[in-house]
Design a protein around this motif. Structure first.
Motif, PDB file in Angstrom:
ATOM      1  N   LEU A   1      -3.762  81.093  77.819  1.00 48.16           N
ATOM      2  CA  LEU A   1      -3.120  80.359  76.735  1.00 48.16           C
ATOM      3  C   LEU A   1      -4.111  80.044  75.612  1.00 48.16           C
ATOM      4  O   LEU A   1      -3.753  80.084  74.432  1.00 48.16           O
ATOM      5  CB  LEU A   1      -2.478  79.083  77.277  1.00 48.16           C
ATOM      6  N   GLN A   2      -5.349  79.748  75.974  1.00 45.96           N
ATOM      7  CA  GLN A   2      -6.360  79.488  74.949  1.00 45.96           C
ATOM      8  C   GLN A   2      -6.679  80.769  74.161  1.00 45.96           C
ATOM      9  O   GLN A   2      -6.799  80.741  72.934  1.00 45.96           O
ATOM     10  CB  GLN A   2      -7.630  78.922  75.593  1.00 45.96           C
ATOM     11  N   LEU A   3      -6.822  81.878  74.870  1.00 47.38           N
ATOM     12  CA  LEU A   3      -7.094  83.151  74.195  1.00 47.38           C
ATOM     13  C   LEU A   3      -5.932  83.573  73.298  1.00 47.38           C
ATOM     14  O   LEU A   3      -6.143  84.179  72.242  1.00 47.38           O
ATOM     15  CB  LEU A   3      -7.367  84.245  75.221  1.00 47.38           C
ATOM     16  N   SER A   4      -4.712  83.280  73.729  1.00 46.49           N
ATOM     17  CA  SER A   4      -3.564  83.675  72.912  1.00 46.49           C
ATOM     18  C   SER A   4      -3.540  82.903  71.600  1.00 46.49           C
ATOM     19  O   SER A   4      -3.170  83.467  70.562  1.00 46.49           O
ATOM     20  CB  SER A   4      -2.258  83.470  73.682  1.00 46.49           C
ATOM     21  N   ARG A   5      -3.942  81.638  71.621  1.00 46.57           N
ATOM     22  CA  ARG A   5      -4.029  80.881  70.368  1.00 46.57           C
ATOM     23  C   ARG A   5      -5.057  81.507  69.438  1.00 46.57           C
ATOM     24  O   ARG A   5      -4.821  81.665  68.232  1.00 46.57           O
ATOM     25  CB  ARG A   5      -4.403  79.432  70.657  1.00 46.57           C
ATOM     26  N   GLN A   6      -6.210  81.886  69.994  1.00 46.28           N
ATOM     27  CA  GLN A   6      -7.247  82.513  69.177  1.00 46.28           C
ATOM     28  C   GLN A   6      -6.772  83.858  68.630  1.00 46.28           C
ATOM     29  O   GLN A   6      -7.010  84.186  67.464  1.00 46.28           O
ATOM     30  CB  GLN A   6      -8.524  82.700  69.993  1.00 46.28           C
ATOM     31  N   ALA A   7      -6.110  84.640  69.479  1.00 46.05           N
ATOM     32  CA  ALA A   7      -5.648  85.964  69.052  1.00 46.05           C
ATOM     33  C   ALA A   7      -4.595  85.851  67.954  1.00 46.05           C
ATOM     34  O   ALA A   7      -4.582  86.657  67.013  1.00 46.05           O
ATOM     35  CB  ALA A   7      -5.085  86.727  70.245  1.00 46.05           C
ATOM     36  N   ARG A   8      -3.718  84.863  68.047  1.00 49.35           N
ATOM     37  CA  ARG A   8      -2.713  84.678  67.004  1.00 49.35           C
ATOM     38  C   ARG A   8      -3.356  84.294  65.667  1.00 49.35           C
ATOM     39  O   ARG A   8      -2.960  84.783  64.613  1.00 49.35           O
ATOM     40  CB  ARG A   8      -1.706  83.621  67.409  1.00 49.35           C
ATOM     41  N   ARG A   9      -4.383  83.425  65.731  1.00 48.67           N
ATOM     42  CA  ARG A   9      -5.082  83.050  64.503  1.00 48.67           C
ATOM     43  C   ARG A   9      -5.777  84.260  63.881  1.00 48.67           C
ATOM     44  O   ARG A   9      -5.742  84.464  62.672  1.00 48.67           O
ATOM     45  CB  ARG A   9      -6.104  81.951  64.787  1.00 48.67           C
ATOM     46  N   GLU A  10      -6.425  85.080  64.710  1.00 50.98           N
ATOM     47  CA  GLU A  10      -7.114  86.264  64.204  1.00 50.98           C
ATOM     48  C   GLU A  10      -6.135  87.283  63.633  1.00 50.98           C
ATOM     49  O   GLU A  10      -6.416  87.919  62.618  1.00 50.98           O
ATOM     50  CB  GLU A  10      -7.952  86.899  65.308  1.00 50.98           C
TER      51      GLU A  10
END
Length: 122
Positions: free
Chosen positions: A56-65
């Protein structure tokens, strides 16, 4: 412009600038999916909490990128699937924990209260 009735309208292609990068799948999208799958598989054993949280943390980062890239990072479908699997793993872990607590409370309630002395003791 349509070519025949029932067909999808054809949109003209906008020429891309030659210096624009090629769209590429985000590497974090694949990692989110893998971690979400691991969380869903190990969710019943309460081991899915850690990979689910990381996914879930990585998905937030990936969406921002992906938003910052202006459409050149793809993989939104993999992100959605990974997030769903991560949430599934968290729900399975929560169900397991609640079940264990309920079983523990029921067994504690059935246990005799106080000391159980032998029949020879007054």
């Amino acid at each position: 412009m349509t070519t025949a009735p029932g067909q999808v309208p054809v949109a003209p292609q906008v020429p891309r600038h030659p210096l624009d990068p090629e769209p590429v799948r985000a590497t974090k999208a694949r990692a989110v999916f893998a971690l979400g799958l691991m969380a869903a598989v190990t969710g019943l054993f309460v081991g899915g909490i850690v990979p689910a949280a990381v996914a879930l943390q990585l998905s937030r980062q990936a969406r921002r990128e992906a938003y910052a890239s202006g459409g050149f990072l793809t993989g939104a479908a993999w992100l959605r699937r990974g997030e769903r699997l991560a949430w599934t793993g968290l729900v399975l872990a929560a169900v397991t924990l609640v079940t264990v607590v309920v079983i523990g409370v029921v067994q504690l309630a059935e246990a005799p209260f106080g000391h159980d002395y032998p029949s020879t003791v007054d």
